[in-house]
Write a protein that holds these residues in place. Structure first.
Motif, PDB file in Angstrom:
ATOM      1  N   PRO A   1       5.742   0.110   9.192  1.00  6.30           N
ATOM      2  CA  PRO A   1       4.448   1.120   8.109  1.00  6.30           C
ATOM      3  C   PRO A   1       5.215   1.644   6.924  1.00  6.30           C
ATOM      4  N   VAL A   2       6.322   1.674   7.128  1.00 10.23           N
ATOM      5  CA  VAL A   2       6.791   1.811   5.826  1.00 10.23           C
ATOM      6  C   VAL A   2       7.572   0.719   5.122  1.00 10.23           C
ATOM      7  N   LEU A   3       7.601  -0.257   5.565  1.00  8.33           N
ATOM      8  CA  LEU A   3       8.092  -1.175   4.675  1.00  8.33           C
ATOM      9  C   LEU A   3       6.244  -2.518   4.045  1.00  8.33           C
ATOM     10  N   VAL A   4       5.329  -1.748   5.226  1.00  8.74           N
ATOM     11  CA  VAL A   4       3.636  -2.430   4.932  1.00  8.74           C
ATOM     12  C   VAL A   4       3.747  -1.514   3.188  1.00  8.74           C
ATOM     13  N   GLN A   5       4.400  -0.710   3.370  1.00  7.62           N
ATOM     14  CA  GLN A   5       3.605   0.244   2.042  1.00  7.62           C
ATOM     15  C   GLN A   5       4.697  -0.651   0.586  1.00  7.62           C
ATOM     16  N   PHE A   6       5.822  -0.829   1.250  1.00 15.48           N
ATOM     17  CA  PHE A   6       6.660  -1.730  -0.147  1.00 15.48           C
ATOM     18  C   PHE A   6       5.883  -2.754  -0.340  1.00 15.48           C
ATOM     19  N   ILE A   7       5.341  -3.140  -0.295  1.00 10.41           N
ATOM     20  CA  ILE A   7       4.433  -4.807   0.194  1.00 10.41           C
ATOM     21  C   ILE A   7       3.440  -5.384   0.039  1.00 10.41           C
ATOM     22  N   ILE A   8       2.088  -3.996   0.535  1.00 10.05           N
ATOM     23  CA  ILE A   8       0.973  -4.395   0.401  1.00 10.05           C
ATOM     24  C   ILE A   8       0.311  -4.098  -1.187  1.00 10.05           C
ATOM     25  N   TYR A   9       1.681  -2.930  -1.475  1.00  8.45           N
ATOM     26  CA  TYR A   9       0.738  -2.998  -3.350  1.00  8.45           C
ATOM     27  C   TYR A   9       0.736  -4.292  -4.314  1.00  8.45           C
ATOM     28  N   PRO A  10       2.101  -4.726  -4.275  1.00  6.23           N
ATOM     29  CA  PRO A  10       1.913  -6.037  -5.053  1.00  6.23           C
ATOM     30  C   PRO A  10       1.319  -7.053  -4.519  1.00  6.23           C
ATOM     31  N   VAL A  11       1.275  -6.576  -3.490  1.00  7.83           N
ATOM     32  CA  VAL A  11       0.204  -8.169  -2.642  1.00  7.83           C
ATOM     33  C   VAL A  11      -1.214  -8.530  -3.307  1.00  7.83           C
ATOM     34  N   MET A  12      -1.413  -6.401  -3.123  1.00  7.37           N
ATOM     35  CA  MET A  12      -2.882  -6.333  -3.627  1.00  7.37           C
ATOM     36  C   MET A  12      -3.067  -6.987  -5.376  1.00  7.37           C
ATOM     37  N   ALA A  13      -1.931  -6.537  -5.760  1.00  9.21           N
ATOM     38  CA  ALA A  13      -1.966  -6.868  -7.346  1.00  9.21           C
ATOM     39  C   ALA A  13      -2.364  -8.072  -7.591  1.00  9.21           C
ATOM     40  N   LEU A  14      -1.103  -8.814  -6.622  1.00 10.57           N
ATOM     41  CA  LEU A  14      -1.530 -10.160  -6.989  1.00 10.57           C
ATOM     42  C   LEU A  14      -2.398 -11.007  -6.403  1.00 10.57           C
ATOM     43  N   ILE A  15      -3.410 -11.090  -5.898  1.00 11.22           N
ATOM     44  CA  ILE A  15      -4.469 -10.505  -5.490  1.00 11.22           C
ATOM     45  C   ILE A  15      -5.929 -11.098  -6.360  1.00 11.22           C
ATOM     46  N   PHE A  16      -6.338  -8.992  -6.708  1.00 14.28           N
ATOM     47  CA  PHE A  16      -7.208  -8.723  -7.936  1.00 14.28           C
ATOM     48  C   PHE A  16      -6.746  -9.493  -9.125  1.00 14.28           C
ATOM     49  N   THR A  17      -5.747 -10.194  -9.200  1.00 11.86           N
ATOM     50  CA  THR A  17      -4.923 -10.631 -10.880  1.00 11.86           C
ATOM     51  C   THR A  17      -5.890 -11.808 -10.810  1.00 11.86           C
TER      52      THR A  17
END
Lengths: 232, 231
Positions: free
Chosen positions: B20-36
């Motif tokens: 769960p902690v690791l996901v927090q460090f991955i999800i935001y860059p991934v979301m930024a990439l998808i939206f970009t």
């Protein structure tokens, strides 16, 4: 090595220790006996400076780095392996990591070295907690209910470890409500009831003083005889 | 120093095993990439860096508050902190060990965001500098919450509103001028201003973020004085 003089502790209105006094000699196994809620853990917490007493004095003839501790809550890192748990403390104490491996061997957990703690049974966790307590070869060891809730074979294994530690020169302070365990292990004991020491001395002396001898069936011995289950 | 190193290694290993902690460090860059890729790149009216700056602010505001407060509260609740203190670990050594891992992880994610946003040269340094100061602010706030909380449940209860306000604040200000004024006192809003506009001045955002750090450090000191680090 360990001394308490007239220690008093209150939690709010409730007095949980009333003038507790005892002394433990070097290289001795001392048992503090009493039912749940008698004040045993409070005494360990005061002796290890985790709790302040409201009166009296206490001392341990060893510094914090020469003291080992095993509590009812083991405080292990559940996601880390057994070896990693010990290596954290090897790093803190500044001792070689090879001692972590040795400590695991001493408690019979060498095969579980890489297993995450969350996958261990209660008995294995108890043994790991004991390995952590003795990792840095402390002069004084505090064990709070070290065999509480364990099966006879694991409990017997922990008993033999405690005896080995004593033979290695450590002073062991343990709490238990298991009278048989205290009789077998301890050089001296104190009986604690509602925050008051009601009797102290060697187990044999106390039994003699109170004419308390009886022959009891030893189911534990039968179990071990029938199953052959031993820790080591 | 050896205690800090031992706790740093422990925390790093633990973090890699804490999904769960690791996901927090991955999800935001991934979301930024998808939206970009899916929204910003095809639409010429949207700046390419818009979602990078938005999600980097959310990351700085949320992930580090949750992970810092959760790590400390967990160690208190499981009593492992008590064994460290008994082994002679000083409170500042413990906090530097745990905070150091989170700061390292925050730095790595910040670099990923910067590369994703195509920042280079002075822009890269500016983005990274503001991100690191914001990560530090969130770690201080998370540590304060962790110290003030008896257990993980309490840490989550305290950390969630703080993280929501700081993480989503910059997004709300895009739609409301009053919110813009209110949220301008928070470091995540200043981070968002500084990194979303390459030509924006740095003095005001930097001043506000440093003031935030001073206030959070004082809050942390107060919480530590009142609660200590006994497990």
């Amino acid at each position: 090595m360990i001394r308490m003089d007239n220690v008093v502790k209150r939690f709010g209105e409730q007095t949980v220790l009333s003038g507790v006094s005892f002394a433990v000699g070097e290289g001795e196994i001392f048992g503090l006996l009493g039912p749940s809620g008698a004040g045993k853990t409070t005494i360990i917490n005061i002796l290890t400076n985790q709790l302040d007493a409201d009166g009296g004095s206490h001392s341990i003839g060893a510094g914090p780095l020469q003291t080992g501790l095993m509590l009812d809550e083991d405080g292990l890192y559940t996601r880390l392996s057994c070896l990693d748990n010990l290596n954290v403390f090897a790093g803190v104490y500044g001792i070689p990591r090879s001692l972590s491996v040795q400590a695991l061997k001493n408690v019979g957990l060498e095969d579980a070295a890489k297993k995450p703690v969350r996958t261990l049974s209660k008995g294995m966790r108890q043994r790991l907690a004991l390995a952590r307590a003795v990792l840095h070869r402390p002069k004084v060891l505090f064990l709070d209910e070290p065999t509480g809730g364990l099966d006879p074979a694991t409990a017997r294994g922990i008993h033999s470890l405690i005896l080995r530690l004593r033979d290695g020169g450590a002073t062991v302070f343990l709490t238990t409500h298991n009278m048989d365990e205290a009789y077998k292990l301890c050089d001296s004991v104190a009986l604690l009831h509602r925050g008051v020491i009601v009797e102290k001395g060697s187990p044999a002396e106390i039994c003699t003083r109170h004419g308390a001898f009886k022959t009891t069936p030893d189911l534990e011995a039968v179990f071990i005889k029938l199953t052959g289950v031993e820790l080591e | 120093m050896r205690s800090i190193r031992a706790i740093y290694v422990k925390q790093a290993k633990d973090m890699f095993k804490n999904i769960p902690v690791l996901v927090q460090f991955i999800i935001y860059p991934v979301m930024a990439l998808i939206f970009t890729v899916l929204v910003a790149k095809p639409d010429e009216t949207i700046a390419d860096t818009m979602f990078v700056s938005m999600f980097s602010s959310i990351f700085a505001g949320m992930a580090l508050i949750f992970s810092a407060s959760g790590a400390i509260a967990e160690d208190r609740e499981s009593k492992s902190l008590r064994f460290l203190v008994m082994a002679g670990v000083k409170p500042h050594e413990y906090l530097l060990g745990v905070g150091g891992v989170l700061f390292t992880a925050g730095s790595v994610v910040s670099v990923v965001f910067a590369l994703m946003g195509g920042y280079a040269g002075a822009g890269f340094a500016k983005f990274l500098g503001f991100m690191l100061l914001s990560c530090l602010s969130s770690i201080l706030l998370g540590a304060t919450i962790g110290i003030a909380s008896k257990n993980q449940q309490a840490a989550t209860a305290l950390g969630t509103p703080a993280a929501m306000i700081l993480g989503f604040g910059p997004m709300i200000t895009m739609f409301n001028d009053t919110a813009k004024k209110i949220f301008s006192v928070f470091y995540t809003q200043q981070l968002n201003i500084a990194v979303s506009d390459a030509h924006a001045g740095v003095i005001k955002p930097l001043g506000v973020i440093l003031a935030n750090i001073a206030v959070l450090a004082a809050l942390f000191a107060l919480a530590y004085k009142r609660k200590g680090l006994r497990g």
